[in-house]
Design an enzyme around this catalytic site. Structure first.
Site, mmCIF file in Angstrom:
data_model
loop_
_atom_site.group_PDB
_atom_site.id
_atom_site.type_symbol
_atom_site.label_atom_id
_atom_site.label_comp_id
_atom_site.label_asym_id
_atom_site.label_seq_id
_atom_site.Cartn_x
_atom_site.Cartn_y
_atom_site.Cartn_z
ATOM 1 N N TYR A 157 11.573 32.583 -9.225
ATOM 2 C CA TYR A 157 10.540 32.776 -8.462
ATOM 3 C C TYR A 157 9.572 33.793 -8.750
ATOM 4 C CZ TYR A 157 7.930 32.211 -3.980
ATOM 5 O OH TYR A 157 6.865 32.053 -2.843
ATOM 6 N N LYS A 161 5.597 34.173 -10.079
ATOM 7 C CA LYS A 161 4.491 34.651 -9.397
ATOM 8 C C LYS A 161 3.905 35.877 -10.183
ATOM 9 C CE LYS A 161 4.739 31.770 -5.884
ATOM 10 N NZ LYS A 161 3.618 30.819 -5.655
HETATM 11 P P1 NAD Z 1 5.801 24.620 1.625
HETATM 12 O O1 NAD Z 1 7.154 24.251 1.110
HETATM 13 O O2 NAD Z 1 5.440 24.190 2.868
HETATM 14 O O3 NAD Z 1 4.655 24.233 0.416
HETATM 15 C C1 NAD Z 1 4.764 24.069 -0.595
HETATM 16 C C2 NAD Z 1 3.882 22.579 -1.004
HETATM 17 O O4 NAD Z 1 4.015 22.264 -2.273
HETATM 18 C C3 NAD Z 1 4.455 21.677 -0.174
HETATM 19 O O5 NAD Z 1 3.572 20.715 0.341
HETATM 20 C C4 NAD Z 1 4.974 20.670 -1.551
HETATM 21 O O6 NAD Z 1 5.326 19.265 -1.241
HETATM 22 C C5 NAD Z 1 4.372 20.957 -2.759
HETATM 23 N N1 NAD Z 1 4.800 20.774 -3.765
HETATM 24 C C6 NAD Z 1 6.075 21.177 -4.325
HETATM 25 N N2 NAD Z 1 6.279 20.786 -5.556
HETATM 26 C C7 NAD Z 1 5.055 20.304 -6.037
HETATM 27 C C8 NAD Z 1 4.624 19.626 -7.140
HETATM 28 N N3 NAD Z 1 5.343 19.519 -8.184
HETATM 29 N N4 NAD Z 1 3.500 19.174 -7.314
HETATM 30 C C9 NAD Z 1 2.873 18.954 -6.105
HETATM 31 N N5 NAD Z 1 3.029 19.438 -5.091
HETATM 32 C C10 NAD Z 1 4.082 20.163 -4.797
HETATM 33 O O7 NAD Z 1 5.648 26.329 1.398
HETATM 34 P P2 NAD Z 1 4.818 27.061 1.431
HETATM 35 O O8 NAD Z 1 5.264 28.585 2.181
HETATM 36 O O9 NAD Z 1 3.464 26.699 2.322
HETATM 37 O O10 NAD Z 1 4.294 27.454 -0.071
HETATM 38 C C11 NAD Z 1 2.930 27.331 -0.463
HETATM 39 C C12 NAD Z 1 2.696 28.274 -1.586
HETATM 40 O O11 NAD Z 1 2.753 29.850 -1.015
HETATM 41 C C13 NAD Z 1 3.967 28.220 -2.632
HETATM 42 O O12 NAD Z 1 3.389 28.657 -3.893
HETATM 43 C C14 NAD Z 1 4.854 29.470 -2.137
HETATM 44 O O13 NAD Z 1 5.401 30.171 -3.309
HETATM 45 C C15 NAD Z 1 3.764 30.357 -1.914
HETATM 46 N N6 NAD Z 1 4.431 31.602 -0.836
HETATM 47 C C16 NAD Z 1 4.842 31.286 0.316
HETATM 48 C C17 NAD Z 1 5.303 32.370 1.009
HETATM 49 C C18 NAD Z 1 5.993 32.151 2.360
HETATM 50 O O14 NAD Z 1 6.716 32.930 2.798
HETATM 51 N N7 NAD Z 1 5.922 30.814 2.978
HETATM 52 C C19 NAD Z 1 5.248 33.848 0.606
HETATM 53 C C20 NAD Z 1 4.461 34.094 -0.589
HETATM 54 C C21 NAD Z 1 3.989 33.013 -1.166
#
Ligand code: NAD
Length: 250
Positions: A157, A161
């Protein structure tokens, strides 16, 4: 309204940060393509479309796995067919899996890298070509503070990133002054479904390590995307905004 009459495509916008960004953009006047990977996300995506329409904006939901070339292409084609252009692309789709590096199955490694990194590449490639023709656009990629900090159990992961940040910088240099900007947002820990499997004691440890003393809510993260997508963010290019409560200083 900072995004009046813009057309935005937000990948992975059926939940979490992507959902927040889609609704936040709509509140700022944008029409939004809501992307989801299918399965139980389809109904959620339709609900978000309805919420966007209730805000007086247009929205369509498009199923596509952004890591698959043909599906990413079809997603962009559907957006172009419905709206005629994409002004703002947000690469947000993501998954998380935890495993010590010496036990990561190759399939898991490839999947995590593919959804984050290949998906970001494929979508950027498709949309950038039409942004070049119009000489305007905004691309915002989603990194993570863990790209800077590292995290045990998340080497795939964090590698994805970190690569997204490097990719963004190189593409920014390629784009130059064609009227298009590309940037990243690197959120800190944010309360979304992606954290669902994190044990409460680990979440509490993470919270205690954040100078502002709390895990972010989606609403803490969305303004960075609105800023970069809007005219206010016009002089940001190849940058990474870090809404993380002070967890990492850059
Ligand atoms: P989340 O699981 O709510 O959202 C992820 C979304 O991506 C979901 O809607 C899922 O259906 C979709 N998804 C997964 N695989 C996919 C694919 N192959 N094609 C299209 N859509 C796909 O989680 P989140 O926290 O909202 O994550 C959103 C982004 O933020 C991600 O890239 C995650 O790595 C990043 N992020 C999250 C955090 C955190 O703590 N929540 C921190 C830093 C970065």
């Amino acid at each position: 309204m900072k995004l009046r009459n813009k057309v935005a495509l937000v990948t992975g916008s059926s939940s979490g940060i992507g959902r927040g960004v889609a609704l936040g953009f709509a509140r700022e006047g944008a029409d939004v393509v809501v992307n989801h990977p299918g399965g139980n996300q389809a109904a959620a995506a339709e609900t978000i479309c309805e919420e966007i329409k209730q805000l007086g904006r247009q929205s369509i939901a498009v199923q596509a796995d952004v890591s698959v070339e043909a599906e990413a292409r079809e997603l962009c084609r559907a957006a172009m067919e419905h709206f005629g252009r994409v002004d703002i692309l947000v690469n947000n789709a993501g998954i998380a899996a935890a495993s010590p590096v010496h036990e990561i199955p190759v399939e898991q490694w490839d999947r995590v890298i593919a959804v984050h990194l290949r998906g970001t590449f494929l979508m950027t490639r498709e949309i950038l070509s039409q942004m070049y023709l119009r000489g305007q656009g905004r691309i915002i990629n989603t990194a993570s503070q863990l790209a800077y900090k590292g995290a045990p159990g998340f080497s795939h992961y964090t590698a994805a990133k970190g690569a997204i940040i490097s990719f963004t910088r190189s593409v920014a240099l390629e784009i130059g002054n064609r009227g298009i900007t590309i940037n990243c947002v690197a959120p800190g820990a944010t309360r979304t479904p992606i954290l669902a499997d994190v044990p409460p004691d680990l979440l509490e440890e993470i919270r205690r390590g954040i100078p502002l003393g709390r895990i972010a809510e989606v609403e803490d993260i969305v303004p960075s995307y609105i800023f970069l997508a809007s005219e206010d963010g016009r002089h940001y290019h190849g940058q990474c905004l870090s809404p993380n409560g002070g967890d990492v200083f850059l």
